[in-house]
Design a protein around this motif. Structure first.
Motif, PDB file in Angstrom:
ATOM      1  N   LEU A  50      36.707  39.669  37.106  1.00  0.00           N
ATOM      2  CA  LEU A  50      35.447  39.217  37.080  1.00  0.00           C
ATOM      3  C   LEU A  50      35.148  37.709  37.826  1.00  0.00           C
ATOM      4  CD1 LEU A  50      35.541  39.792  33.063  1.00  0.00           C
ATOM      5  CD2 LEU A  50      34.637  40.428  34.417  1.00  0.00           C
ATOM      6  N   ASP A  51      35.392  37.429  38.108  1.00  0.00           N
ATOM      7  CA  ASP A  51      34.869  36.105  39.347  1.00  0.00           C
ATOM      8  C   ASP A  51      33.652  37.263  39.674  1.00  0.00           C
ATOM      9  OD1 ASP A  51      35.740  38.434  41.290  1.00  0.00           O
ATOM     10  OD2 ASP A  51      37.326  37.512  42.259  1.00  0.00           O
ATOM     11  N   CYS A  52      32.935  37.004  39.231  1.00  0.00           N
ATOM     12  CA  CYS A  52      31.868  37.739  39.954  1.00  0.00           C
ATOM     13  C   CYS A  52      30.462  35.835  39.893  1.00  0.00           C
ATOM     14  CB  CYS A  52      30.851  37.986  38.296  1.00  0.00           C
ATOM     15  SG  CYS A  52      31.590  39.283  37.643  1.00  0.00           S
ATOM     16  N   PRO A  53      30.855  35.149  39.630  1.00  0.00           N
ATOM     17  CA  PRO A  53      30.021  34.269  40.250  1.00  0.00           C
ATOM     18  C   PRO A  53      30.361  34.125  41.970  1.00  0.00           C
ATOM     19  CG  PRO A  53      30.891  33.532  37.984  1.00  0.00           C
ATOM     20  CD  PRO A  53      31.580  34.950  38.587  1.00  0.00           C
ATOM     21  N   VAL A  54      31.711  33.955  42.092  1.00  0.00           N
ATOM     22  CA  VAL A  54      31.691  34.095  43.687  1.00  0.00           C
ATOM     23  C   VAL A  54      32.048  35.130  44.508  1.00  0.00           C
ATOM     24  CG1 VAL A  54      33.080  32.109  43.211  1.00  0.00           C
ATOM     25  CG2 VAL A  54      34.401  33.862  43.081  1.00  0.00           C
ATOM     26  N   CYS A  55      31.596  36.090  44.006  1.00  0.00           N
ATOM     27  CA  CYS A  55      32.233  37.266  44.473  1.00  0.00           C
ATOM     28  C   CYS A  55      30.580  38.146  44.851  1.00  0.00           C
ATOM     29  CB  CYS A  55      32.126  38.784  42.952  1.00  0.00           C
ATOM     30  SG  CYS A  55      32.147  40.272  43.783  1.00  0.00           S
ATOM     31  N   ASP A  56      31.198  38.799  46.191  1.00  0.00           N
ATOM     32  CA  ASP A  56      29.661  39.112  47.423  1.00  0.00           C
ATOM     33  C   ASP A  56      29.043  40.544  46.167  1.00  0.00           C
ATOM     34  OD1 ASP A  56      30.122  36.764  49.236  1.00  0.00           O
ATOM     35  OD2 ASP A  56      31.540  38.490  50.147  1.00  0.00           O
ATOM     36  N   LYS A  57      29.600  41.088  46.167  1.00  0.00           N
ATOM     37  CA  LYS A  57      28.642  41.990  45.319  1.00  0.00           C
ATOM     38  C   LYS A  57      27.887  41.862  43.971  1.00  0.00           C
ATOM     39  CE  LYS A  57      29.620  46.347  45.930  1.00  0.00           C
ATOM     40  NZ  LYS A  57      29.329  47.028  47.078  1.00  0.00           N
ATOM     41  N   GLY A  58      28.361  40.163  43.294  1.00  0.00           N
ATOM     42  CA  GLY A  58      28.042  39.740  41.917  1.00  0.00           C
ATOM     43  C   GLY A  58      25.907  40.000  42.683  1.00  0.00           C
ATOM     44  N   GLY A  59      25.345  40.714  41.051  1.00  0.00           N
ATOM     45  CA  GLY A  59      24.056  40.853  41.913  1.00  0.00           C
ATOM     46  C   GLY A  59      23.434  42.483  42.202  1.00  0.00           C
ATOM     47  N   GLU A  60      24.452  42.962  42.839  1.00  0.00           N
ATOM     48  CA  GLU A  60      24.701  44.338  43.092  1.00  0.00           C
ATOM     49  C   GLU A  60      26.024  44.695  42.925  1.00  0.00           C
ATOM     50  OE1 GLU A  60      23.093  44.334  47.447  1.00  0.00           O
ATOM     51  OE2 GLU A  60      25.307  43.768  48.404  1.00  0.00           O
ATOM     52  N   CYS A  61      25.760  44.668  41.816  1.00  0.00           N
ATOM     53  CA  CYS A  61      27.933  45.175  41.095  1.00  0.00           C
ATOM     54  C   CYS A  61      27.450  46.515  40.284  1.00  0.00           C
ATOM     55  CB  CYS A  61      28.166  44.616  40.990  1.00  0.00           C
ATOM     56  SG  CYS A  61      30.265  45.073  40.468  1.00  0.00           S
ATOM     57  N   PRO A  62      27.279  47.638  40.879  1.00  0.00           N
ATOM     58  CA  PRO A  62      27.721  49.009  39.634  1.00  0.00           C
ATOM     59  C   PRO A  62      28.384  48.804  38.823  1.00  0.00           C
ATOM     60  CG  PRO A  62      27.650  49.948  41.912  1.00  0.00           C
ATOM     61  CD  PRO A  62      28.011  47.798  42.156  1.00  0.00           C
ATOM     62  N   LEU A  63      29.773  47.888  39.017  1.00  0.00           N
ATOM     63  CA  LEU A  63      29.668  47.669  37.410  1.00  0.00           C
ATOM     64  C   LEU A  63      29.502  46.337  36.670  1.00  0.00           C
ATOM     65  CD1 LEU A  63      33.148  47.989  35.913  1.00  0.00           C
ATOM     66  CD2 LEU A  63      34.040  45.981  37.730  1.00  0.00           C
TER      67      LEU A  63
ATOM     68  N   LEU B  75      36.061  45.185  48.458  1.00  0.00           N
ATOM     69  CA  LEU B  75      35.839  45.595  49.239  1.00  0.00           C
ATOM     70  C   LEU B  75      34.852  44.846  50.161  1.00  0.00           C
ATOM     71  CD1 LEU B  75      36.656  49.757  50.549  1.00  0.00           C
ATOM     72  CD2 LEU B  75      37.966  47.416  50.908  1.00  0.00           C
ATOM     73  N   THR B  76      34.145  43.904  51.092  1.00  0.00           N
ATOM     74  CA  THR B  76      33.409  42.425  51.590  1.00  0.00           C
ATOM     75  C   THR B  76      33.892  42.983  53.308  1.00  0.00           C
ATOM     76  OG1 THR B  76      34.915  40.929  51.467  1.00  0.00           O
ATOM     77  CG2 THR B  76      32.902  41.522  50.051  1.00  0.00           C
ATOM     78  N   THR B  77      32.740  42.737  53.887  1.00  0.00           N
ATOM     79  CA  THR B  77      33.023  42.877  55.542  1.00  0.00           C
ATOM     80  C   THR B  77      33.227  40.829  56.089  1.00  0.00           C
ATOM     81  OG1 THR B  77      30.433  41.887  55.310  1.00  0.00           O
ATOM     82  CG2 THR B  77      31.316  43.867  55.815  1.00  0.00           C
ATOM     83  N   ALA B  78      34.061  41.271  56.687  1.00  0.00           N
ATOM     84  CA  ALA B  78      34.629  39.755  57.213  1.00  0.00           C
ATOM     85  C   ALA B  78      33.065  38.469  57.745  1.00  0.00           C
ATOM     86  CB  ALA B  78      35.521  39.829  58.265  1.00  0.00           C
ATOM     87  N   ASP B  79      32.240  39.877  57.820  1.00  0.00           N
ATOM     88  CA  ASP B  79      31.139  39.381  58.687  1.00  0.00           C
ATOM     89  C   ASP B  79      29.493  38.341  57.948  1.00  0.00           C
ATOM     90  OD1 ASP B  79      29.000  38.768  60.691  1.00  0.00           O
ATOM     91  OD2 ASP B  79      27.856  39.819  60.086  1.00  0.00           O
ATOM     92  N   PHE B  80      30.189  39.440  56.717  1.00  0.00           N
ATOM     93  CA  PHE B  80      28.916  38.483  55.871  1.00  0.00           C
ATOM     94  C   PHE B  80      30.129  37.525  54.371  1.00  0.00           C
ATOM     95  CE2 PHE B  80      27.114  39.790  50.938  1.00  0.00           C
ATOM     96  CZ  PHE B  80      26.390  39.207  51.518  1.00  0.00           C
ATOM     97  N   ARG B  81      31.153  38.107  54.045  1.00  0.00           N
ATOM     98  CA  ARG B  81      31.586  37.899  53.168  1.00  0.00           C
ATOM     99  C   ARG B  81      31.713  36.263  53.004  1.00  0.00           C
ATOM    100  NH1 ARG B  81      36.871  38.633  51.249  1.00  0.00           N
ATOM    101  NH2 ARG B  81      38.404  36.834  51.446  1.00  0.00           N
TER     102      ARG B  81
END
Lengths: 425, 705
Positions: B120-133, B227-233
């Protein structure tokens, strides 16, 4: 005491019972020798008539399974399941260590009947002696012309080899075993297709537990009617019961299906250790629901145990006396399943661990007020929702313990200690 | 035509072809059954159990074989257990309940299980905002956790799987989408599960780690931020970014992409390679669905190698050489300088352009060259490539449709490295039963899918292709991908095999060009440049656009006796640019609009993603300025207007307009931002699927510009 002439374990009374010479000296391979000259359909029909049901836990009618094997497939396989991992069960180990040829003979007949020319043995990796016995037995069988090309001059070929498991309970499940045999990660496959359609290496595969296979020569040799004459209406034949726990003489006892649990415990296994009172019994291995002392007269058969709220499973009887803390028992069993979950599906992977963690905190005297309901809710979330039958199995210890001994759980939570030992565990 | 099956899902009737999975049948009528492990591009596995639904089937009377009727309705039997919508195929009369109490309860239970071990680290997660979970939790789950915080599962959060992809083990929900993508889609099974039960982990089994040019796609289909990309992380939050449709410019496949951009804070000094403070910059490239081109995938080059457009050393102002030094001047001065020099030298003008330019740029350059009576040459394409304008694949061609009956020949090309998405799609066609033949002097990653593998010496591919003649003659469809093998003999040999099939969909030549729009240049009448050294020495004016022949060694200046007047139009100060008499700063494709013609002869539009840099102009506009100075009328006001002129002049492009290029139709699978769990974060295509060039290739050849 019921008088019963052993069938599956009859050879174990002889010295060197695992040797092919011993087996041959007592009529071994004679049934296979004549079977490979019979019509395959006639053998399948005999197995169907015998009423034999699988001894690996699920109890599926063996003859029906044979009937599922396609007749037009050019290549078929028999897979022999010796991955005995169900806690409390040690019957297959005894068969493979002490009479492996009886299984090979069953494999020959089964392979001939379904038209398979290849058999793979999958054995639990920790069965060190069992592996040796399997390899030696197969080598000896080849030497005697019981395996290989043109068996007994019948023109039927059968090759057989042994594969060791790497230590996963789930590989006892037939499709996980097939994956493991293929060299893959041991997790169950999606069914359908069933192994009889697409099994090992994509070929139609007949998978059997070795105790089931050991029954085959007797069914074919003595006739299905003889076999069906043993047991109850829906559970035929002899069965090896592994008795463990708080009894005076734990061990394997081969008895007819339908014998009462009481008779096994008190007549054969020497009664309760130290004369203590019986508290609970697991009748069919760790994955089957517990029964209480009041249910001890239940006949050990598929249908009667089902009616009693449990299952025959592998026939592994775990006896617990009055000194047993049921919270601890449920906790330990759940720990096993959490450890053995393959991780493929969410409810089992996560649910099994959560179930264990809550039981563990109750055991340690740290239970929360609603924990019992919580356990039951988690069990509901797992049972029926998992990919394979392990989900239904893993909730049984906790759920049945709560069902029968709810007051003990409540006492643990309310008093932060165990009512049996008087202290926190 | 497959048999149709009728059923009802949540009370709504739907009819789909036999064998369709419940989850997909539901999707066609807009019912989203929640899933994590299921993905429409991969085999179902039924692992996550999120899609459990109640399934009822009509009761059948054993005696008559007819459905049992009760109270005038067929009697429906519901099983004791829920079934996974992702593995259960539909059947006639089936009744599916995805929103019943029982189904909803199990959906909630599965989510609760997943969340108990999620950080539940959504506030710092790259996926937060476009995350299926995250989305499914908001929709279905209980707002409160019943599990104790102390019992939360902890795992490593920073695990580099390779150079490009990072794994957060805590966030992973073990859906195996990444593993299965690598196995089934990419054909590079370099990821696997390790350990079991609650300890199950994703690991890479290759050396170098996560060795796949398609690795970035796993971050799109990962249903959590594992999974996140090193480029966009940690680069930006999804909701902060704008989306601009574009076409990848790195190879001739023409993958549809979306650039996500963000205005950087003034205080943010640097992003990647540029000084970003206050500027709008590209944060990441994402695939955009085009089932006929790239489906929902892009390769890692397309995903990560756009950074060059943001390099610090981009040219921003026109430069004119004075006393041997390039000096910054205004556009007016630069164009006048060109006018003065070129007016007297019209007959010996050579335009040398590369396939990195858009159709519009190339059309204007061709107009200019024709107006001046000069030559328009295409820099560094495939020998004999012009044959594709005659025998290239026709409208209606889709590698995704190819299977049994189609023969695909890949000659002298390593698709994996030269056009990765073609590698992926050709591989899939081979898996569907297409006959793949490979003629190459070197091993390629596609070899293992080939039915016939022909090894040859370098330069011998043409001979080997000719020898194949009879073997491919009877193929129902024949597509040939060809690369460079020394001379035009290879293209000619390939053309010979497909000649009789011209105009038939799924038949023809595909050049594996070095650049995105070589096909377009040839369609517009550019001639492949041969012996550049001689051309250079003969010409009096050379106008080099988007090419660096000197840096590449195609022209050796030390031997040149008479240096022509050199105009260079570029993004950077290349070796060629250094020699320029006038150097004009062009806009990158991310800063303007335009269109490319893919190797499969599909014209596709790209749109501006970020504001133009400094005083740069679009290539077509610069050419129009020069033309105007020289008294030639060339459209330069907008790319769309240039396309109108182009379509009127070039028959193959007839009827193509920017409006048509922006048209879309519904594609399968239906993916999009509304339902991220089904298809992943690949963008829905609402900006255009492109238009294939006309079938009338002959006309294109005859038409003059």
């Amino acid at each position: 005491m019921t008088k019963f002439e052993p069938v599956l374990t009859r050879n174990t009374r002889y010295p060197d019972s695992e040797k092919i010479a011993t087996y041959l000296a007592h009529g071994g391979y004679e049934t296979a020798r004549s079977a490979v000259k019979m019509q395959p359909d006639a053998i399948i029909e005999m197995v169907k008539r015998s009423g034999l049901r699988g001894r690996g836990g699920a109890g599926f009618p063996a003859g029906v399974k044979w009937g599922f094997m396609p007749t037009d497939a050019p290549q078929k396989i028999v897979a022999v399941n010796t991955d005995e991992g169900e806690p409390g069960t040690f019957k297959d180990r005894e068969i493979v260590e002490r009479d492996p040829h009886s299984v090979i003979e069953g494999v020959i007949i089964a392979a001939y009947a379904v038209g398979a020319n290849r058999a793979y043995v999958y054995i639990r990796g920790e069965f060190f002696l069992g592996v040796k016995r399997w390899i030696k037995a197969i080598a000896d069988a080849y030497e005697q012309g019981c395996l290989g090309k043109n068996i007994f001059g019948s023109g039927f070929d059968l090759d057989m080899s042994v594969h060791r498991g790497a230590g996963a309970y789930i590989c006892g499940e037939e499709t996980a075993m097939i994956e493991s045999l293929e060299g893959k990660r041991g997790s169950p496959r999606l069914k359908p297709p069933y192994p009889a359609q697409i099994g090992l290496f994509g070929l139609p595969t007949l998978v059997h537990n070795i105790e089931t296979l050991a029954c085959i020569p007797h069914i074919v040799g003595r006739g299905p009617e003889w076999f069906a004459g043993i047991g109850t209406a829906e559970s035929k034949g002899p069965k090896i019961f592994s008795v463990s726990g708080h009894v005076n003489q734990p061990g394997n006892y081969e008895l007819p299906l339908g014998i009462s649990l009481r008779e096994i415990i008190y007549e054969y296994a020497g009664g309760m250790r130290g004369g203590r009172a019986l508290k609970a019994v697991i009748p069919g291995g760790a994955s089957t629901p517990m029964l209480t002392a009041s249910q001890v007269d239940v006949p050990m058969a598929f249908e009667t145990l089902k009616a009693a709220g449990s299952e025959l499973g592998t026939g592994a009887i775990v006896v617990m006396d009055e000194t047993t803390c049921m919270v601890e028992a449920a906790c330990r069993l759940s720990k096993f399943f959490a450890h053995e979950s393959c991780g493929r599906c969410t409810p089992c992977r996560v649910g099994s661990v959560r179930l264990y963690e809550i039981l563990e905190r109750i055991r340690r005297g740290k239970g929360q007020k609603d924990d019992i309901e919580f356990i039951l809710e988690i069990a509901r979330g797992i049972d029926g929702n998992t990919f394979c039958p392990m989900g239904a199995a893993l909730v049984n210890p906790a759920r049945s313990a709560i069902q029968h001994f709810r007051d003990e759980f409540e006492y643990h939570i309310a008093n932060q200690r165990c009512p049996v030992s008087g202290k926190p565990n | 035509m497959a048999k149709m099956v009728s059923l009802t899902i949540d009370g709504r009737p739907v009819s789909v072809s036999e064998g369709t999975l419940i989850v997909n049948a539901a999707k066609t009528i807009g019912i989203d059954v929640p899933v994590f492990c299921y993905h429409p591009k991969m085999e179902p596995v039924g692992m996550c159990r999120q899609c459990l639904v109640e399934v009822g089937r009509p009761a059948i009377d054993r005696a008559t074989g007819q459905p049992v009727i009760e109270n005038g309705q067929p009697k429906i039997n519901f099983g004791p257990k829920l079934e996974t919508a992702c593995t259960t195929p539909v059947s006639e009369g089936m009744v599916v309940l995805s929103q019943s109490d029982k189904a909803r309860a199990s959906q909630k239970e599965i989510l609760e299980f997943l969340l108990t071990s999620h950080p539940l680290d959504c506030p710092v997660c790259d996926k937060g905002g476009e995350c299926p979970l995250q989305n499914l939790t908001m929709e279905h789950a209980s707002p409160q956790s019943r599990f104790l915080f102390d019992e939360k599962h902890h795992a490593e959060k920073r695990v580099p799987l390779g150079d490009k992809i990072w794994l957060d083990r805590e966030r992973c929900i073990q859906c195996a989408r990444c593993i299965r993508f690598q196995e089934q889609v990419a054909g590079e099974p370099v990821l696997a599960f390790y350990q079991r039960g609650r300890s199950t982990d994703i690991i890479t089994s290759s050396e170098p780690p996560f060795d796949s040019i398609f690795s970035g796609n796993t971050t799109d289909i990962c249903p959590v931020g594992a999974l996140t990309t090193a480029d966009f992380r940690f680069g930006a939050r999804p909701w902060e970014m704008k989306a601009a449709a574009s076409i990848c410019s790195l190879c001739p496949v023409g993958c549809n992409v979306t650039f996500n951009t963000r205005r950087e804070a003034k205080s943010r000094a640097r992003t990647g390679t540029t000084t970003a403070g206050g500027k709008v910059v590209i944060k990441r490239a994402m695939p955009r669905q085009n089932e006929q081109v790239n489906e929902i995938w892009i390769c890692d080059r397309g995903r990560f190698e756009w950074h060059y457009v943001e390099r610090e050393d981009r040219l921003e102002k026109p430069l004119v050489k004075k006393n041997g030094k390039l000096e910054k001047v205004s556009w007016k001065v630069a164009i006048e300088e060109i006018g003065n020099k070129v007016k007297g030298n019209k007959e010996e003008v050579v335009v040398l352009a590369s396939g990195r330019l858009s159709n519009e740029d190339l059309f204007n350059l061709k107009q200019l060259a024709d107006g001046l009576g000069g030559e328009a040459l295409l820099y560094d394409s495939l020998p004999g490539g012009e044959l594709t304008t005659k025998y290239g694949v026709s409208a209606g061609t889709n590698i995704g449709d190819m299977g049994a009956g189609t023969t695909i020949l890949v000659a002298a090309s390593d698709l994996y490295h030269e056009a990765p998405i073609w590698h992926l799609r050709v591989k899939q066609a081979a898996e569907r039963g297409a006959t793949l033949i490979i003629v190459n002097s070197e091993a390629t990653r596609l070899d293992k899918y080939a039915k016939h593998l022909v090894r040859c010496e370098k330069g011998e591919a043409a001979k080997k292709v000719r020898e194949l003649g009879a073997a491919v003659k009877d193929a129902k469809n024949l597509v040939i991908f060809f690369g460079a093998d020394g001379s035009s003999a290879l293209a000619e040999a390939c053309a010979e095999l497909v000649k009789s099939r011209a105009g038939k969909p799924n038949n023809g030549l595909v050049g594996v060009w070095p650049r995105a729009n070589d096909q377009g240049a040839l369609e517009l009448g550019f001639k492949p440049a041969q012996d550049l050294q001689a051309v250079f020495e003969k010409a009096s004016v050379v106008y080099i656009v988007g090419a660096d022949p000197i840096g590449d060694g195609a022209i050796k200046t030390q031997n040149v006796k008479r240096k022509p007047f050199i105009i260079v139009q570029e993004l950077f100060l290349t070796e060629t640019a250094k020699l320029a008499d006038v150097l004009l700063p062009a806009q990158a494709f991310t800063e303007r609009d335009g269109s490319y013609t893919s190797g499969e002869r599909r014209v596709q539009r790209f749109y501006p993603a970020v504001p133009a840099l400094g005083e740069t102009k679009a290539d077509y506009a610069i050419t129009a300025l020069i033309a105007a100075e020289l008294g030639i009328e060339v459209e330069g006001r907008s790319a769309g207007l240039v396309m109108d002129k182009l379509a009127a002049a070039v028959p193959a492009f007839a009827d193509i307009t920017y409006g048509k290029l922006a048209e879309t139709t519904e594609q399968w699978p239906i993916i999009g931002r509304a339902d991220l769990y089904y298809g992943g974060t690949s963008y829905q295509n609402s900006q255009g699927l492109g238009v294939p060039l006309g079938r009338e290739n002959k006309k294109a050849e005859e038409g003059s510009l």
